[in-house]
Design an enzyme around this catalytic site. Structure first.
Site, mmCIF file in Angstrom:
data_model
loop_
_atom_site.group_PDB
_atom_site.id
_atom_site.type_symbol
_atom_site.label_atom_id
_atom_site.label_comp_id
_atom_site.label_asym_id
_atom_site.label_seq_id
_atom_site.Cartn_x
_atom_site.Cartn_y
_atom_site.Cartn_z
ATOM 1 N N VAL A 325 -44.336 -50.667 1.986
ATOM 2 C CA VAL A 325 -43.549 -50.560 1.386
ATOM 3 C C VAL A 325 -43.461 -49.032 2.026
ATOM 4 O O VAL A 325 -43.826 -48.126 2.214
ATOM 5 C CB VAL A 325 -44.774 -50.419 0.607
ATOM 6 C CG1 VAL A 325 -43.464 -50.083 -1.080
ATOM 7 C CG2 VAL A 325 -45.087 -51.799 -0.654
ATOM 8 N N SER A 326 -41.889 -48.818 1.777
ATOM 9 C CA SER A 326 -40.628 -47.551 2.798
ATOM 10 C C SER A 326 -40.248 -46.808 1.080
ATOM 11 O O SER A 326 -40.043 -47.638 -0.039
ATOM 12 C CB SER A 326 -40.214 -48.022 3.277
ATOM 13 O OG SER A 326 -39.577 -46.843 3.975
ATOM 14 N N PRO A 327 -40.345 -45.783 1.094
ATOM 15 C CA PRO A 327 -39.738 -44.781 -0.006
ATOM 16 C C PRO A 327 -38.293 -44.467 0.671
ATOM 17 O O PRO A 327 -37.734 -44.387 -0.125
ATOM 18 C CB PRO A 327 -40.669 -43.203 0.822
ATOM 19 C CG PRO A 327 -40.841 -43.291 1.924
ATOM 20 C CD PRO A 327 -41.107 -45.212 1.995
ATOM 21 N N ASP A 434 -39.187 -46.800 9.405
ATOM 22 C CA ASP A 434 -39.441 -45.741 8.522
ATOM 23 C C ASP A 434 -39.840 -44.802 9.729
ATOM 24 O O ASP A 434 -39.344 -43.173 9.789
ATOM 25 C CB ASP A 434 -41.036 -45.296 7.790
ATOM 26 C CG ASP A 434 -40.376 -46.441 6.232
ATOM 27 O OD1 ASP A 434 -39.214 -46.113 6.739
ATOM 28 O OD2 ASP A 434 -41.853 -46.465 6.324
#
Ligand SMILES: *[C@@H]1O[C@H](CO)[C@@H](O)[C@H](O)[C@H]1NC(C)=O
Ligand SMILES: *[C@@H]1O[C@H](CO)[C@@H](O)[C@H](O)[C@H]1NC(C)=O
Ligand SMILES: *[C@@H]1O[C@H](CO)[C@@H](O)[C@H](O)[C@H]1NC(C)=O
Ligand SMILES: *[C@@H]1O[C@H](CO)[C@@H](O)[C@H](O)[C@H]1NC(C)=O
Ligand SMILES: *[C@@H]1O[C@H](CO)[C@@H](O)[C@H](O)[C@H]1NC(C)=O
Ligand SMILES: *[C@@H]1O[C@H](CO)[C@@H](O)[C@H](O)[C@H]1NC(C)=O
Length: 751
Positions: A325-327, A434
């Site tokens: 999960v990437s912001p 990321d």
């Protein structure tokens, strides 16, 4: 209560212990605590991106250890949960914290009932993990980082312990919108279609929040939430210490609770005597920089806006199954063409280095951190304000150590598979969107070219057993088979379950992908329900606390493992790693449901503290340029055109300053914005504020340190006269005593 008449003497004892409390109607004893763990803010490599060039050069906002403790009664079962603004937990930190807790509290807090969990910020100091892979770029172990973290955990637990009082706990859940996307969606698609069909998203959007209320005052004392998104809003080029989006959310939440409207200036607006800017400007013009002056070790603590008196509201944002999960929710794009990257490999014409994810504030990473922090903060406020589901029931815990090197996993009646010694694949070297890794690798690589193979074999040729076992991962580094100068990867890992009524926390020592986390939670819940004799039901809520107690990188599903993207290439113990976790966790769950203690494995992780290499030098003594004192101005605030600063402007000033590593000013501050109230200067922002930047560098001669304080004038800043103040500490030589100093800039006005 009626079932527990035999507890009456204990209840009476508690009532006596809390004589000030009229009536004990709380279900539990609850305590919260918090302590500064910022660490060395200059020249120390940061943990997360493994980028040798990413060394600390100041502070955006401070890092904290935040703790809650819950107990059934003063003698009854209890556990402590610590949330760290750190990349991850560390085995060595856990070992040393347990030693210190034993000295303080005897057997009250042990490996069994203490969980230490990292938020996964990639903007904190490195050097506190004991296995070689995790300290290569920091040039080994860094005692100053390590000690700051251990001390902060110990202090925050002690605070929480001393604060234990009767109270109630409420659980609430809800969806956080657009704070995370799947950064390996092609790997997620490898999971079976019928399984994927059960979920509306390829990431978990649920935030789970616990709200703690004090019974005597009926006031909230804290809240802890869990939600999965990477701490990579700040990029691999950032050099300011930051709690990233979760640290930001915690800062916003605690300020929201304590000050409302997230601002201290709003509070003091009422003190402003005049809003007549020309009058203010005339006044400001007369106030010149003070020059450097000696002060005491703890002087800066008195200038803190949020003083740690041990009774403040604690709001923590904890990590969950964050693996994929990437912001950076706008997606990943090629830096050369601006086009989306290759779907399966996240590369640009074969080059992994060019594919970079974009946060919602792109290209401003501070703004991205703020936005992703706010999305979590706002949901937490909503869940906090509407939480009514009162938790009740047992507090319980189970913990065990497993050797993941060669574990037999019974998949079904006829199939037994094993885990492997730890190893990293080629996709690990490619990094992620990321934070891209090394040139020459791509996520999804299942081959390694001859050149890299030769290089690898110079370091360590993997055993044939290992190569077969890890298939289809091409073994780039056989870390589980590398022991020189000491172990490169962990073999023994802790797993742990904490129970608070029908709420259960699974402490996992790594980063589970979305689907891996779902499978684990589901298996545990089913086991609890089917063995629990009615104690657990469909309302039982299971959360994963990621990066807890130690660190062993990623856990992808068996199917995701086939594609060998970064998460799979970093799944250390081979394709059956997740199955091994599920097998071992369900044993714990069964033991918990039936009230048994599991059979101990007799294993303990090693304490490698005596063999750590530390190649980073401590600073050896600083002096200011001749004719200057530390705290003198190098560059005063540049007065703005028109005489006053406006919202969004960035007044800044630079001071001669020694290396911040001489004293970390724990629970103090290197930087303050002061506002003139009558004849008094009042601190309104410090280096724990999102709007204030403390930057430290060496000047162009390479000899002298410079501290720059930059303040972004906030929306809510009241019109008035302000100045920037710096605190620091120096040593003339390595062994001389610390000297403390402070200095303030000339005044300026904000309109
Ligand atoms: C690490 O730092 C602490 C605190 O400054 C100190 O007490 C300890 O002796 C140091 N340990 C080592 C190995 O340098
Ligand atoms: C405690 O506060 C909550 C709201 O904060 C309120 O709903 C509740 O009635 C209060 N309880 C008591 C006993 O005052
Ligand atoms: C401050 O918060 C209160 C309550 O949430 C709200 O009504 C008010 O509009 C806010 N004020 C500002 C200046 O944001
Ligand atoms: C990604 O790889 C899969 C096979 O693993 C293939 O079916 C698919 O077409 C590829 N997608 C793209 C966009 O290249
Ligand atoms: C873990 O298990 C492997 C394989 O059985 C064994 O070689 C190794 O010594 C064990 N590690 C420890 C630390 O016990
Ligand atoms: C057991 O698991 C293996 C591996 O997933 C699978 O191939 C096999 O069909 C399973 N057997 C049974 C009886 O379910």
């Amino acid at each position: 209560m009626h079932k527990h008449l035999y507890l009456l003497p204990i209840v009476v004892a508690i009532c006596a212990a809390f004589a000030l409390v009229d009536e004990v109607d709380g279900e539990y004893l609850i305590g919260v605590g918090s302590y500064d763990m910022t660490g060395p803010a200059a020249g120390v490599n940061m943990m997360g991106y493994a980028n040798m060039d990413q060394n600390t050069a100041g502070i955006h906002f401070r890092l904290r250890a935040r703790t809650f403790i819950v107990a059934e009664s003063s003698q009854g079962a209890r556990f402590a949960f610590v949330n760290l603004d750190a990349g991850m937990a560390s085995q060595l930190v856990t070992i040393k914290v347990l030693e210190r807790l034993k000295t303080r509290f005897g057997d009250l807090y042990t490996q069994e009932n203490l969980a230490i969990s990292g938020t996964h910020t990639h903007a904190g100091p490195a050097g506190y993990l004991q296995y070689v892979v995790y300290s290569i770029t920091s040039l080994g172990f860094i005692n100053q980082t390590f000690d700051a973290i251990v001390t902060a955990i110990e202090q925050s637990i002690t605070q929480a312990h001393n604060n234990l009082k009767p109270g109630s706990i409420f659980l609430n859940t809800g969806d956080v919108v657009n704070a995370g996307i799947n950064r390996s969606p092609s790997a997620y698609l490898f999971n079976p279609p019928e399984e994927r069909a059960r979920y509306t998203s390829n990431v978990d959007t649920t935030m789970t929040l616990l709200k703690f209320s004090d019974s005597a005052s009926n006031k909230s004392i804290g809240a802890f939430s869990w939600f999965a998104t990477h701490g990579t809003s700040m990029s691999r080029d950032n050099k300011l210490i930051s709690g990233d989006n979760k640290g930001a959310a915690a800062r916003f939440f605690e300020d929201w609770f304590s000050f409302t409207n997230n601002s201290i200036s709003a509070r003091i607006t009422k003190f402003s005597t005049t809003h007549d800017i020309s009058k203010l400007t005339k006044k400001a013009e007369k106030i010149k920089a003070t020059g450097g002056k000696p002060c005491g070790k703890t002087t800066s603590q008195g200038f803190k806006v949020r003083k740690n008196d041990g009774t403040r509201f604690v709001g923590a944002f904890c990590q969950s199954n964050v693996g994929d999960v990437s912001p950076n929710v706008l997606g990943a794009f090629c830096t050369d063409t601006g086009r989306p990257c290759d779907f399966n490999h996240s590369s640009c014409n074969g080059n992994d280095e060019l594919c970079v994810g974009r946060g919602p504030g792109y290209p401003d990473e501070i703004l991205s951190t703020k936005i992703i922090g706010e999305r979590q903060f706002e949901k937490a406020v909503e869940l906090f304000s509407s939480a009514t589901n009162l938790l009740s029931g047992k507090i319980d815990y189970r913990h065990t150590y497993i050797n993941f090197t060669n574990l037999e996993v019974q998949l079904n009646e006829s199939a037994v598979v094993t885990t492997c010694p730890a190893a990293l694949g080629a996709g690990f070297a490619a990094g992620t969107t990321d934070g891209p890794g090394m040139f020459g690798f791509q996520q999804g690589d299942t081959e390694i070219n001859e050149f890299w193979k030769k290089l690898r074999d110079l370091i360590k040729e993997p055993s044939e057993y290992q190569v077969d076992c890890q298939q289809p991962k091409p073994v780039l580094l056989s870390t589980g088979e590398m022991f020189e100068p000491y172990a490169w990867a962990p073999a023994i890992l802790p797993i742990q379950m904490l129970r608070l009524g029908n709420f259960v926390i699974l402490s996992v020592p790594g980063e589970f992908t979305t689907m891996a986390g779902r499978r684990l939670r589901e298996a545990v819940k089913e086991t609890l329900i089917s063995n629990g004799n009615g104690e657990f039901d469909d309302g039982t809520h299971v959360v994963i606390a990621g990066l807890t107690n130690t660190y062993s990188q990623y856990v992808a599903t068996f199917e995701e493992y086939k594609q060998q993207r970064y998460e799979a290439a970093s799944t250390l113990y081979g394709p059956n790693t997740l199955s091994a976790y599920i097998q071992e966790f369900t044993k714990l769950a069964k033991a918990m449901a039936t009230g048994e203690k599991p059979i101990g494995t007799g294993l303990l992780p090693p304490d490698l503290s005596s063999v750590q290499l530390s190649l980073l030098q401590d600073p050896v003594g600083d002096s200011p340029p001749s004719g200057k004192r530390f705290g003198d101005m190098e560059q005063d605030v540049a007065q703005p055109k028109g005489g006053s600063f406006k919202k969004g402007d960035k007044p800044s000033a630079t001071f001669w300053s020694a290396n911040p590593r001489y004293d970390l000013l724990v629970e103090g501050t290197f930087a303050v914005v002061e506002m003139l109230q009558g004849e008094r200067w009042i601190p309104v922002y410090d280096d724990d504020d999102f709007s204030l930047f403390f930057k430290w560098n060496v000047d162009s001669s390479g000899l002298y340190g410079l501290a720059t304080i930059e303040w972004e004038v906030t929306e809510v800043a009241a019109p008035g006269v302000y100045r920037l103040r710096h605190f620091g500490s120096s040593k003339k030589t390595k062994d001389s005593p610390n000297e403390y100093y402070t200095g303030a800039s000339s005044a300026f006005t904000v309109s």
